[in-house]
Scaffold this motif. Structure first.
Motif, mmCIF file in Angstrom:
data_model
loop_
_atom_site.group_PDB
_atom_site.id
_atom_site.type_symbol
_atom_site.label_atom_id
_atom_site.label_comp_id
_atom_site.label_asym_id
_atom_site.label_seq_id
_atom_site.Cartn_x
_atom_site.Cartn_y
_atom_site.Cartn_z
ATOM 1 N N PRO A 158 0.878 -1.128 0.037
ATOM 2 C CA PRO A 158 0.131 0.103 -0.060
ATOM 3 C C PRO A 158 0.813 1.372 -0.040
ATOM 4 O O PRO A 158 1.871 1.173 0.500
ATOM 5 C CB PRO A 158 -0.788 -0.082 1.485
ATOM 6 N N ASP A 159 0.388 2.250 -0.589
ATOM 7 C CA ASP A 159 1.326 3.629 -0.599
ATOM 8 C C ASP A 159 0.344 4.508 0.344
ATOM 9 O O ASP A 159 0.750 5.698 0.671
ATOM 10 C CB ASP A 159 1.391 4.107 -2.026
ATOM 11 N N LEU A 160 -0.701 4.198 1.059
ATOM 12 C CA LEU A 160 -1.279 4.971 2.240
ATOM 13 C C LEU A 160 -1.921 4.191 2.977
ATOM 14 O O LEU A 160 -2.603 3.276 2.828
ATOM 15 C CB LEU A 160 -2.338 5.862 1.295
ATOM 16 N N LEU A 161 -1.712 4.477 4.349
ATOM 17 C CA LEU A 161 -2.302 3.656 5.665
ATOM 18 C C LEU A 161 -3.299 4.561 5.970
ATOM 19 O O LEU A 161 -2.906 5.741 6.658
ATOM 20 C CB LEU A 161 -1.389 3.185 6.473
ATOM 21 N N VAL A 162 -4.613 4.260 6.322
ATOM 22 C CA VAL A 162 -5.627 4.932 6.939
ATOM 23 C C VAL A 162 -5.788 4.146 8.144
ATOM 24 O O VAL A 162 -6.414 3.229 8.454
ATOM 25 C CB VAL A 162 -6.653 5.158 5.970
ATOM 26 N N ASP A 163 -5.509 5.084 9.371
ATOM 27 C CA ASP A 163 -5.743 4.364 10.715
ATOM 28 C C ASP A 163 -7.237 4.483 11.054
ATOM 29 O O ASP A 163 -7.769 5.472 11.459
ATOM 30 C CB ASP A 163 -4.795 5.004 11.697
#
Ligand SMILES: Cc1cc2nc3c(=O)[nH]c(=O)nc-3n(C[C@H](O)[C@H](O)[C@H](O)COP(=O)(O)OP(=O)(O)OC[C@H]3O[C@@H](n4cnc5c(N)ncnc54)[C@H](O)[C@@H]3O)c2cc1C
Ligand code: SF4
Ligand code: FES
Ligand code: FES
Lengths: 332, 172
Positions: A45-50
């Motif tokens: 992934p190039d973005l982690l959304v917590d």
């Protein structure tokens, strides 16, 4: 590990938006599976959304049942007195999984969405249709001790590793999902799928679908439930086979039953056939055995470099007999 | 973004001391503790959740620092085995490890100690484990202790003494 951006969205709706708009984004729960996969280089992934602060981490009473927030930690769910007394199989399943530290981190939503422990899936240098579609399946003809005996395909023979998911399947749970289209609910037993021709998908969820809650219905039979897990060592190991069961016996006759199996299929396996056989029959070992044998009538075992997985058939039958006998003889 | 990755500012306390750092979003708490802050008390045994050597207390709960991204630890209190010893006095669990010879090479020990502190707190809160009946109050038998610390491996096999140390600390 590839670089990724990290965001803490303001609420669940913006979290869904962020992932939906971004094809290579992923939700981050406790991170105990996702972070492992980032390090292994099997997901990029190039973005982690917590999402740990945009979904509930509480357990609420709801219509005689319980609503478990997606961010509730596995250890807190297992320690909840209502869960322990009203759904003991769920507490037992959670406590049989991973370790004390991991259970403090792992979330209610992340646990059932953890991916297979198939060693080839975890090794980017081997062929794996689940990781790289069309590359083949290194497990077939390889090490198959942990692999499936029911519902597998020629494309993938992996098993689902979650203990919690087996209990939720037996106990008729429902998942609440938020997507860009709005909210919907999915019966837990229909959340996971069989591999068929597309093993890349473990569940019916689409990219951007956020689990917000897990609902346990009002269920008197769930008070009489247990989870049995058989593994290579007594603690801190995944299941070879496992059984979540609930049983009601009236005057020596089974009046109601719930049964689900773990460690043997691509999804937690609700044993509908076996349940049908149990109901109305005397609560005896012979009945339990017959029910388990029926559920496994279509079992296909695998040869393997490690001796294969044919042992799972008798092991599972014995585990079913053992847990049902205990439930009948020692009501909680 | 190039190979250097995304950076983010994060602030947390380590063993009571506040730190504000610019970290690569990929960094784990374990790497920041060891490589940036020079706190080598937590160890990297496996880096994937399988050994427990990296165990620290995060806001009082035992976790594996190799699987916690540093960016997610903003505002939190991180306590390592080093910080458990206050003003030159060992924590009762640390003292019990010494009294019971609960180590050989010592590599797993800081993780064992943090795990034991967390496990004893969980037990004191009445939290169940797989060793007992989930519908009853737990009892701290040796089997119960072994189950609760099963996430901490000891390559030297000091388990018997580790369990004795935790029994002693629980009685203290
Ligand atoms: C050494 C070891 C031993 C283990 N042993 C066991 C065991 O015996 N039994 C067992 O059952 N498990 C075991 N586990 C697995 C552990 O239980 C899982 O890693 C954990 O439950 C995953 O939860 P998480 O919150 O950390 O998920 P994450 O790693 O954060 O996420 C897992 C997946 O879920 C997605 N996700 C997270 N939250 C949401 C959401 N709200 N909505 C939609 N998608 C979401 C993520 O994008 C990711 O794809 C073990 C793990 C380790 C490392
Ligand atoms: S069994 Fe499934 S996960 Fe394992 S190698 Fe084959 S395709 Fe991949
Ligand atoms: S280094 Fe974290 S569990 Fe092994
Ligand atoms: S004392 Fe050597 S690994 Fe535990």
């Amino acid at each position: 590990m590839r670089p990724f951006d990290y965001r803490t969205p303001a609420n669940a709706v913006t979290a869904v938006q962020a992932v939906t708009e971004h094809p290579a984004a992923a939700f981050l729960g406790g991170g105990t599976n996702l972070l492992d996969h980032l390090k292994l280089g099997i997901t990029h992934p190039d973005l982690l959304v917590d999402v740990t602060s945009v979904t509930a981490d509480t357990i609420e009473d709801f219509q005689g049942g319980l609503l478990i927030g997606a961010a509730a930690r596995n250890s807190d769910i297992a320690a909840d007195y209502r869960v322990r007394t009203r759904y003991p199989a769920l507490a037992e399943a959670l406590l049989s999984g991973a370790s004390g530290q991991l259970r403090n981190m792992a979330t209610a939503a992340g646990n059932p969405l953890q991916r297979t422990r198939c060693p080839y899936f975890q090794d980017p240098t081997t062929p794996c249709n689940k990781r790289r579609p069309g590359s083949g399946c290194a497990a077939i003809g390889g090490f198959t001790r942990g692999h499936a005996i029911l519902g597998a395909s020629t494309h993938c023979v992996a098993t689902h590793p979650s203990d919690m998911a087996v209990a939720l399947t037996a106990l008729d749970a429902t998942v609440h999902v938020l997507s860009a289209q709005g909210e919907r609910t999915i019966p837990f037993a229909e959340l996971h799928r069989l591999p068929g021709a597309d093993p890349t998908r473990d569940t019916v969820l689409d990219h951007g679908d956020l689990i917000t809650l897990i609902e346990l219905p009002y269920s008197p039979i769930a008070r009489q439930s247990r989870y049995y897990k058989v593994r290579d060592r007594a603690s801190f190991a995944f299941a070879l086979v496992s059984v979540a069961a609930a049983l009601t016996v009236t005057d020596g006759v089974i009046s109601d039953a719930r049964l689900a199996f773990g460690g043997i299929a691509h999804k937690p396996w609700r044993a509908n056939r076996a349940e049908q056989i149990l109901i109305g029959e005397p609560a005896t070992d012979a009945t339990y055995r017959l029910a388990a044998e029926h559920e496994l009538a279509d079992a296909r075992t695998l040869d393997g470099l490690d001796g294969g997985n044919a042992f799972k058939v008798p092991l599972l039958i014995r585990t079913v007999v053992s847990v049902l006998r205990r439930l009948a003889e020692e009501p909680r | 973004m190039g190979l250097s990755g995304f950076r983010a500012e994060v602030g947390f306390r380590v063993d009571g001391e506040p730190h504000t750092l610019a970290v690569d979003t990929r960094s784990t708490v374990l790497d920041v503790l060891r490589d940036t802050l020079g706190n080598t008390s937590p160890k990297k045994g496996c880096d994937r959740g399988q050994c427990g050597a990296c165990t620290v207390l995060l806001d009082g709960r035992r976790v594996l620092s190799c699987l916690v991204l540093a960016v997610t630890a903003g505002g939190k209190d991180i306590l390592t085995a080093k910080g458990l010893a206050a003003n030159g006095r060992l924590h009762p669990v640390q003292q019990a490890f010494l009294d019971n010879d609960a180590l050989q090479c010592g590599y797993c020990t800081p993780g064992q100690v943090c795990s034991a502190v967390g496990a004893l707190d969980e037990f004191a809160d009445g939290k169940p484990s797989h060793a007992g009946d989930v519908t009853a109050e737990p009892e701290l038998t040796r089997a119960e202790i072994a189950e609760r610390i099963s996430g901490n491996l000891c390559r030297c096999g000091a388990y018997t003494a580790i369990i004795s140390a935790i029994e002693q600390a629980a009685d203290a």
